[in-house]
Design a protein around this motif. Sequence first.
Motif, PDB file in Angstrom:
ATOM      1  N   TYR A 129      48.531  49.362  40.311  1.00 22.46           N
ATOM      2  CA  TYR A 129      47.637  49.805  39.246  1.00 22.46           C
ATOM      3  C   TYR A 129      46.961  48.618  38.567  1.00 22.46           C
ATOM      4  CZ  TYR A 129      50.235  54.209  39.656  1.00 22.46           C
ATOM      5  OH  TYR A 129      50.808  55.357  40.128  1.00 22.46           O
ATOM      6  N   GLU A 147      43.901  56.231  33.108  1.00 18.70           N
ATOM      7  CA  GLU A 147      43.703  57.281  34.110  1.00 18.70           C
ATOM      8  C   GLU A 147      42.420  57.031  34.903  1.00 18.70           C
ATOM      9  OE1 GLU A 147      45.687  61.323  32.272  1.00 18.70           O
ATOM     10  OE2 GLU A 147      43.790  60.635  31.424  1.00 18.70           O
ATOM     11  N   GLN A 148      41.359  56.756  34.219  1.00 18.87           N
ATOM     12  CA  GLN A 148      40.066  56.572  34.877  1.00 18.87           C
ATOM     13  C   GLN A 148      40.053  55.340  35.771  1.00 18.87           C
ATOM     14  OE1 GLN A 148      37.447  56.487  31.503  1.00 18.87           O
ATOM     15  NE2 GLN A 148      37.368  58.726  31.300  1.00 18.87           N
ATOM     16  N   ASN A 150      42.629  54.052  37.371  1.00 17.80           N
ATOM     17  CA  ASN A 150      43.618  54.094  38.446  1.00 17.80           C
ATOM     18  C   ASN A 150      43.705  55.429  39.173  1.00 17.80           C
ATOM     19  OD1 ASN A 150      45.206  51.403  38.065  1.00 17.80           O
ATOM     20  ND2 ASN A 150      44.976  52.221  35.992  1.00 17.80           N
ATOM     21  N   ASN A 151      42.768  56.350  38.864  1.00 19.77           N
ATOM     22  CA  ASN A 151      42.731  57.632  39.557  1.00 19.77           C
ATOM     23  C   ASN A 151      44.092  58.342  39.461  1.00 19.77           C
ATOM     24  OD1 ASN A 151      41.258  59.586  40.942  1.00 19.77           O
ATOM     25  ND2 ASN A 151      42.000  58.882  42.945  1.00 19.77           N
ATOM     26  N   ILE A 152      44.570  58.483  38.258  1.00 22.09           N
ATOM     27  CA  ILE A 152      45.863  59.091  37.984  1.00 22.09           C
ATOM     28  C   ILE A 152      45.704  60.034  36.795  1.00 22.09           C
ATOM     29  CG2 ILE A 152      46.562  57.198  36.443  1.00 22.09           C
ATOM     30  CD1 ILE A 152      49.414  57.623  37.271  1.00 22.09           C
ATOM     31  N   THR A 153      46.593  61.028  36.680  1.00 18.99           N
ATOM     32  CA  THR A 153      46.604  61.903  35.508  1.00 18.99           C
ATOM     33  C   THR A 153      47.975  61.806  34.842  1.00 18.99           C
ATOM     34  OG1 THR A 153      47.192  63.778  36.946  1.00 18.99           O
ATOM     35  CG2 THR A 153      44.872  63.534  36.313  1.00 18.99           C
ATOM     36  N   MET A 176      46.158  65.417  39.295  1.00 20.87           N
ATOM     37  CA  MET A 176      45.834  64.795  40.567  1.00 20.87           C
ATOM     38  C   MET A 176      47.094  64.602  41.404  1.00 20.87           C
ATOM     39  SD  MET A 176      43.040  61.884  39.491  1.00 20.87           S
ATOM     40  CE  MET A 176      41.490  62.330  38.725  1.00 20.87           C
ATOM     41  N   ASP A 178      48.356  61.804  42.263  1.00 18.87           N
ATOM     42  CA  ASP A 178      49.138  60.802  41.547  1.00 18.87           C
ATOM     43  C   ASP A 178      49.202  61.253  40.088  1.00 18.87           C
ATOM     44  OD1 ASP A 178      50.501  58.639  40.627  1.00 18.87           O
ATOM     45  OD2 ASP A 178      48.979  57.147  41.147  1.00 18.87           O
ATOM     46  N   HIS A 179      50.332  61.789  39.692  1.00 23.46           N
ATOM     47  CA  HIS A 179      50.470  62.360  38.355  1.00 23.46           C
ATOM     48  C   HIS A 179      51.856  62.050  37.810  1.00 23.46           C
ATOM     49  CE1 HIS A 179      50.190  65.227  35.022  1.00 23.46           C
ATOM     50  NE2 HIS A 179      51.415  65.586  35.342  1.00 23.46           N
TER      51      HIS A 179
END
Length: 394
Positions: A129, A147-148, A150-153, A176, A178-179
């Motif tokens: 990350y 989140e934005q 690293n494409n994670i929620t 997502m 990855d959550h």
Amino acid sequence: MAKFQKGESKQLDASFKTENKRVLRVDNTVLVVEDSYAKLLKEKSEFQAKGSGWTFSEIVCLELRINKYTPLRGSTYIELPSKIRNTKSVVNVKNNDMYCFTYAVWAKNIDKNPQRVSKYDTRSFHNGYQWDCIEYLVDLKDIIKFEQANNITINVFGLDEKKNNVYPIRIVDHEMEDHCDLLYLTNDETSHYCRIKNFERLVHLQITKNNNGIYICKRCFVYYHDEEKLESHKPNCYNNIPAKIALPTEEDKILKFNKIGHTFRVPYAIYADFESILLNIEGWDPNPADSYSNKFQKHEAYSFCYVMVTSEGFEKPVLYRSPNAAKIFISKMKGEAEKIAVRYRNIVPMNPFTTAQEESFRMEVNCHICSKPLGDDRVMDHCHLTGKFRGLRT
């Protein structure tokens, strides 16, 4: 506080009041004081220019109020409450630094003893990350930056005042691949992020004592035994903000009837009925490309009858059978309302006591409305429309 002197020739025609409310940082105190002083001087000039006849004399005192702003942010280790710890559903890393958010997010990669800081290789954090998008200590409002980048929620949950029940603080609309779910702990000195490794196990006993598997909505905590029902529930629920379940306290856990005024009969009630005729609709041409209902008839009122019921009984029914029935009915209702209003304005004095009522007045110990014991200050309650004595009340 400012002090003013009165001029000799003019009268005071307006009050002078200044209110200045600010949220300030402590390290900006000097700048704020200077700014406030300049503002006072400006207001002084504007006030004198209005020609009120008052002149500025002296500043008696200066009061500065500073409010400390403490945002929600994660810091160092806080021990889990026993009820939460016994669910074995939360990874609580025993860190002594301010990077609990980092440990909580990375805990998914630690298979054995993830609560130990020694199991974490901080060099590996940067392989998964980007952490430079956030500042430590991590505010809740800054999680969206992480989140934005690293494409994670990330969902965040908190504990109620008694540290027993979980409630949602921050819930994403769509999870997502990855959550992670985080538990946010606080005490009087610090705050702390933990990783929730099994959300259903964490809140199961809080929601139901049934041991069967359930599917829980993380936004409102409603649960289903069928995953498809949960998925059909989400589109409607996720249009709302996360909800905290507020259970009754010991003081208000029992519902009681408190609409005492609704126990009295309504002095006036009107019961009405219409009769209508079906008329054909001609010349209606719907658009076949749009959805529509096939309108071919409409109801048109042609007669009505109503009767007024009062505390004295039934009045003579009113019957009408002719065109414009709806318009005439509205006109009749307006007339009845005006007559009732006149009766309400003319209060009828209470009728003289009968022998039985005098005896009741001396012997009665409870309020005739709420049945609670009467105090020393007893009130004789009577109907303002008929003058009848109804009873004693507090």
